[in-house]
Design an enzyme around this catalytic site. Structure first.
Site, PDB file in Angstrom:
ATOM      1  N   SER A 206     -93.467 -87.526  89.217  1.00 28.25           N
ATOM      2  CA  SER A 206     -93.279 -88.314  87.998  1.00 28.25           C
ATOM      3  C   SER A 206     -92.677 -87.455  86.888  1.00 28.25           C
ATOM      4  CB  SER A 206     -94.622 -88.890  87.525  1.00 28.25           C
ATOM      5  OG  SER A 206     -95.432 -87.872  86.950  1.00 28.25           O
TER       6      SER A 206
ATOM      7  N   SER B 188     -97.466 -89.715  79.650  1.00 28.08           N
ATOM      8  CA  SER B 188     -98.397 -88.918  80.442  1.00 28.08           C
ATOM      9  C   SER B 188     -99.792 -89.533  80.412  1.00 28.08           C
ATOM     10  CB  SER B 188     -98.459 -87.478  79.905  1.00 28.08           C
ATOM     11  OG  SER B 188     -99.451 -86.727  80.580  1.00 28.08           O
TER      12      SER B 188
ATOM     13  N   SER C 296     -94.125 -86.902  83.913  1.00 25.17           N
ATOM     14  CA  SER C 296     -95.152 -86.602  82.912  1.00 25.17           C
ATOM     15  C   SER C 296     -95.130 -85.162  82.403  1.00 25.17           C
ATOM     16  CB  SER C 296     -96.541 -86.912  83.472  1.00 25.17           C
ATOM     17  OG  SER C 296     -96.911 -85.991  84.476  1.00 25.17           O
TER      18      SER C 296
END
Length: 272
Positions: free
Chosen positions: A75, A228, A77
């Site tokens: 991802s 996040s 984040s």
């Protein structure tokens, strides 16, 4: 980052292949030779495979459990420090040695420091690995407002860099504000969006102000602050959930990139 329990698989495979090899070497092979009157005897296929694979499987188990383990970033984040598609290496002994599967620490080596990028088992689902940056140590008071971390009542310094340009899976972050944050002597880049709320929807840990980090636990956040799922949302990371400290990127593969999916410039980069 993964739901497959590879350590349990390695332990099981080591036990099975090792037991087959040992059983054959100690009892079955001598009986076969005796029955053949000393003539050469071909060992069973299952024993042949067990003897061949056991040393390899056991070596991988030891390496992954106590030395270094690879992970893939799934991802955005941790942008811009880590990008989707980064393959990273994690130091498994930085915070002590733990038994595989049981996760019980049997050698205490060190503890996380502010600014460390750590992999840990997600407290709400220990079968899933997360990666974030350590913001608060046990006893620290952590706050977050105006896109700024407050550590024990003092704002953590940020140096504006400019507008960020994302590539590949990170294109969505183009236009975000990039800044250099200094935390515990560790300088690292962060991304924020001025119009996004400090706390993502549903994040309640800091909703009523600063919080004190309990003993034996850590407060963690992603460097991509407005994208996040971290301690602001679900709380603290217990010490026993720590997996290790991320220290290097050994590959980057992102199919959403223009041209080749490999970013050669990221290979071999350290993680600050």
């Amino acid at each position: 980052m993964t739901n497959f329990d590879f350590p349990a698989f390695l332990v099981l495979a080591s036990v099975v292949t090792g037991a087959i090899w040992l059983l054959d070497a100690r009892w079955l092979a001598p009986r076969r030779r005796a029955a053949a009157g000393g003539a050469p005897v071909k060992e069973p296929v299952v024993v042949e495979y067990a003897r061949a694979f056991f040393p390899v499987i056991f070596a991988v188990l030891i390496l992954r459990s106590f030395v270094v383990e690879p992970f893939r970033i799934p991802s955005n984040s941790m942008m811009p420090t880590l990008l989707t598609g980064d393959f990273i290496l994690v130091n498994k002994y930085a915070y002590g040695l733990r038994l595989p599967v049981l996760n019980a620490k049997f050698v205490d080596i060190g503890e996380p420091e502010r600014g460390d990028v750590v992999v840990f088992r997600f407290p709400l689902d220990p079968s899933t690995d997360y990666i974030k940056r350590v913001i608060g140590l046990p006893g620290d008071v952590i706050g977050y407002r105006g896109k700024t971390v407050y550590l024990n009542g003092e704002p953590v310094a940020q140096l504006p860099i400019g507008r960020y340009t994302g590539v590949g899976s990170g294109r969505e972050m183009t236009g975000a504000r990039e800044a250099l944050e200094s935390l515990g002597g560790v300088e690292h880049s962060i991304l924020t969006r001025s119009r996004a709320p400090d706390l993502p929807p549903g994040c309640r840990v800091l909703a009523f102000g600063s919080v004190k980090v309990p003993e034996g636990q850590y407060f963690v956040m992603g460097d991509n602050r407005d994208n996040s799922n971290d301690s602001r949302c679900w709380g603290f990371v217990p010490e026993e959930n720590l997996v290790g400290k991320a220290f290097g990127i050994w590959m980057h593969w992102d199919g959403a990139r223009d041209g080749l999916p490999i970013a050669w410039s990221r290979l071999g980069d350290g993680i600050d």
